[in-house]
Design a protein around this motif. Sequence first.
Motif, mmCIF file in Angstrom:
data_model
loop_
_atom_site.group_PDB
_atom_site.id
_atom_site.type_symbol
_atom_site.label_atom_id
_atom_site.label_comp_id
_atom_site.label_asym_id
_atom_site.label_seq_id
_atom_site.Cartn_x
_atom_site.Cartn_y
_atom_site.Cartn_z
ATOM 1 N N ARG A 112 5.880 68.308 68.319
ATOM 2 C CA ARG A 112 6.662 67.869 67.163
ATOM 3 C C ARG A 112 7.975 68.628 67.156
ATOM 4 O O ARG A 112 8.004 69.854 67.327
ATOM 5 C CB ARG A 112 5.895 68.144 65.867
ATOM 6 C CG ARG A 112 6.556 67.551 64.637
ATOM 7 C CD ARG A 112 5.653 67.650 63.418
ATOM 8 N NE ARG A 112 6.272 67.035 62.251
ATOM 9 C CZ ARG A 112 6.332 67.600 61.061
ATOM 10 N NH1 ARG A 112 5.814 68.799 60.869
ATOM 11 N NH2 ARG A 112 6.897 66.972 60.044
ATOM 12 N N ALA A 123 13.226 72.779 65.228
ATOM 13 C CA ALA A 123 12.028 73.605 65.350
ATOM 14 C C ALA A 123 10.955 72.833 66.092
ATOM 15 O O ALA A 123 10.633 71.701 65.728
ATOM 16 C CB ALA A 123 11.530 74.002 63.969
ATOM 17 N N ALA A 124 10.408 73.457 67.122
ATOM 18 C CA ALA A 124 9.404 72.812 67.960
ATOM 19 C C ALA A 124 8.027 73.402 67.686
ATOM 20 O O ALA A 124 7.878 74.596 67.399
ATOM 21 C CB ALA A 124 9.752 73.000 69.433
ATOM 22 N N SER A 125 7.024 72.542 67.788
ATOM 23 C CA SER A 125 5.644 72.992 67.683
ATOM 24 C C SER A 125 4.793 72.157 68.627
ATOM 25 O O SER A 125 5.179 71.055 69.023
ATOM 26 C CB SER A 125 5.129 72.879 66.242
ATOM 27 O OG SER A 125 5.189 71.550 65.793
ATOM 28 N N GLY A 126 3.635 72.699 68.983
ATOM 29 C CA GLY A 126 2.719 71.960 69.836
ATOM 30 C C GLY A 126 3.110 71.912 71.301
ATOM 31 O O GLY A 126 2.621 71.052 72.040
ATOM 32 N N CYS A 127 4.002 72.820 71.721
ATOM 33 C CA CYS A 127 4.426 72.824 73.120
ATOM 34 C C CYS A 127 4.723 74.256 73.551
ATOM 35 O O CYS A 127 4.851 75.153 72.723
ATOM 36 C CB CYS A 127 5.678 71.974 73.311
ATOM 37 S SG CYS A 127 7.116 72.562 72.382
ATOM 38 N N PHE A 130 7.323 75.980 74.286
ATOM 39 C CA PHE A 130 8.757 75.808 74.084
ATOM 40 C C PHE A 130 9.577 76.580 75.111
ATOM 41 O O PHE A 130 10.548 76.054 75.654
ATOM 42 C CB PHE A 130 9.123 76.269 72.671
ATOM 43 C CG PHE A 130 10.593 76.223 72.365
ATOM 44 C CD1 PHE A 130 11.379 77.369 72.424
ATOM 45 C CD2 PHE A 130 11.197 75.029 72.003
ATOM 46 C CE1 PHE A 130 12.726 77.330 72.141
ATOM 47 C CE2 PHE A 130 12.549 74.977 71.722
ATOM 48 C CZ PHE A 130 13.317 76.129 71.783
ATOM 49 N N LYS A 183 11.332 81.967 68.009
ATOM 50 C CA LYS A 183 11.202 81.080 66.852
ATOM 51 C C LYS A 183 10.941 79.627 67.256
ATOM 52 O O LYS A 183 10.899 78.746 66.398
ATOM 53 C CB LYS A 183 12.466 81.144 65.992
ATOM 54 C CG LYS A 183 12.713 82.503 65.366
ATOM 55 C CD LYS A 183 13.959 82.486 64.499
ATOM 56 C CE LYS A 183 14.166 83.841 63.842
ATOM 57 N NZ LYS A 183 15.387 83.862 62.984
ATOM 58 N N ASN A 184 10.810 79.379 68.554
ATOM 59 C CA ASN A 184 10.604 78.000 69.036
ATOM 60 C C ASN A 184 11.670 77.053 68.478
ATOM 61 O O ASN A 184 11.357 75.938 68.044
ATOM 62 C CB ASN A 184 9.213 77.489 68.663
ATOM 63 C CG ASN A 184 8.128 78.060 69.543
ATOM 64 O OD1 ASN A 184 8.382 78.904 70.395
ATOM 65 N ND2 ASN A 184 6.901 77.625 69.320
ATOM 66 N N THR A 185 12.914 77.498 68.497
ATOM 67 C CA THR A 185 13.989 76.739 67.863
ATOM 68 C C THR A 185 15.204 76.669 68.781
ATOM 69 O O THR A 185 15.556 77.655 69.431
ATOM 70 C CB THR A 185 14.382 77.382 66.522
ATOM 71 O OG1 THR A 185 13.232 77.394 65.659
ATOM 72 C CG2 THR A 185 15.496 76.596 65.842
#
Length: 111
Positions: A3, A23-27, A29, A75-77
Amino acid sequence: QVRLVESGGGFVQVGGSLRLSCAASGCLFRFNAMGWYRQTPGKQRELDAGISSGGRTNYADAVKGRFTISRDNAKNTVYLQMNSLKPEDTAVYYCKDPSTWGQGTQVTVSS
């Protein structure tokens, strides 16, 4: 499930600045190259800026010297700092990883 959620768009006057965030999630990054694209009505999405997992960047000619892409792996961003904005920068901006698009954020530059 990957996401990507963009934020930071809005209205700005010519010459102004905005910073977009994704912002990334589920990977995983930090291993992914990321990109920022723009889309205007009736046109395909175009790459504005990309950044590799190692931090190497590339830019479309139209934004070189005005936009800066960066990433914070803690921060996966991924960010897009947009300066000296022009009316032709008005578009929906999307971030993308190798497999997934975000939902987009509208940027409107008024003259």
